[in-house]
Design a protein around this motif. Sequence first.
Motif, PDB file in Angstrom:
ATOM      1  N   ALA A 171      95.443 -77.274 -29.289  1.00 47.21           N
ATOM      2  CA  ALA A 171      95.067 -76.221 -30.222  1.00 47.21           C
ATOM      3  C   ALA A 171      93.684 -75.670 -29.905  1.00 47.21           C
ATOM      4  O   ALA A 171      92.776 -76.410 -29.502  1.00 47.21           O
ATOM      5  N   PHE A 172      93.530 -74.366 -30.108  1.00 48.43           N
ATOM      6  CA  PHE A 172      92.273 -73.664 -29.910  1.00 48.43           C
ATOM      7  C   PHE A 172      91.951 -72.880 -31.178  1.00 48.43           C
ATOM      8  O   PHE A 172      92.860 -72.410 -31.881  1.00 48.43           O
ATOM      9  N   VAL A 173      90.667 -72.724 -31.462  1.00 49.36           N
ATOM     10  CA  VAL A 173      90.256 -72.018 -32.673  1.00 49.36           C
ATOM     11  C   VAL A 173      89.224 -70.949 -32.336  1.00 49.36           C
ATOM     12  O   VAL A 173      88.492 -71.054 -31.346  1.00 49.36           O
ATOM     13  N   TYR A 174      89.186 -69.925 -33.186  1.00 49.59           N
ATOM     14  CA  TYR A 174      88.219 -68.830 -33.036  1.00 49.59           C
ATOM     15  C   TYR A 174      87.845 -68.363 -34.430  1.00 49.59           C
ATOM     16  O   TYR A 174      88.717 -67.989 -35.225  1.00 49.59           O
ATOM     17  N   GLY A 175      86.554 -68.404 -34.744  1.00 54.06           N
ATOM     18  CA  GLY A 175      86.069 -68.146 -36.091  1.00 54.06           C
ATOM     19  C   GLY A 175      86.445 -66.797 -36.668  1.00 54.06           C
ATOM     20  O   GLY A 175      87.050 -66.713 -37.753  1.00 54.06           O
TER      21      GLY A 175
END
Length: 249
Positions: A171-175
């Motif tokens: 999983a990857f996240v971006y604000g």
Amino acid sequence: MGTAATTTATAAMETVAMTTKERQPLRLRHERKHQINLREDMVLTGRLEKLFSRDRYAGKDGTYRVTSLYFDTPYDKALREKLDGTDNREKFRLRYYGTDTSFIRLEKKIKRNGLCGKRTAPLTAGQTACLLKGEYGFLLDTGIPLLEEFYSKLQGQGLRPKTLVCYDREAFVYGPGNVRITLDRNIRTGLGSVEFFDIRHFYLPVLPDMTVLEVKYDEFLPDIVRMAVQVPGRQAAACSKYALCRRFD
């Protein structure tokens, strides 16, 4: 993946009708899913890891295992509504991560007007064991609205464990936009088993050589994410891991 439809903040923050005890509004999000092959997965992962942060719960290799046990009625209400494309629907599942059964959650997935939301409540391993033995009474003593609702549907709708779903997630996240990108690999199911705690149980692969890509976001999808997750020739499509695994019951 195509251009994401834009919606107003009001639509993305739509409040689902709740019981009187559930006073907090439910945030609904956009959710887009794609099935991609291993080569596409490799190219996409290489791109994502250069642009975005990994999920903080990831292991040393950047992934973690997800194990879920889905519930449904004797007449498979949740499954049928999914296959029929019913827009306003819900389903319940138990979930834990890796091999840590000290952190178990009951989750209620909700679909409303093309948007998705989720309510969660914690359960201990002991409570979960009681639940799986058909001992539901404790749910009414928790004072947690979701657990009380689950009790009413176990009794009123006959919800029962239906199938295990297990996979390895990166999983990857971006604000900006509260974006979460997940790649679910090696999706497998128990061969009719609902042994939620038996990590040695044999699992049957249900999507050999394929990965499920999911992109979740709030009101808008930032351009950098839209460009990063482009996979030529792939269009968003319904892809329920629960429905995929039920094919092997």
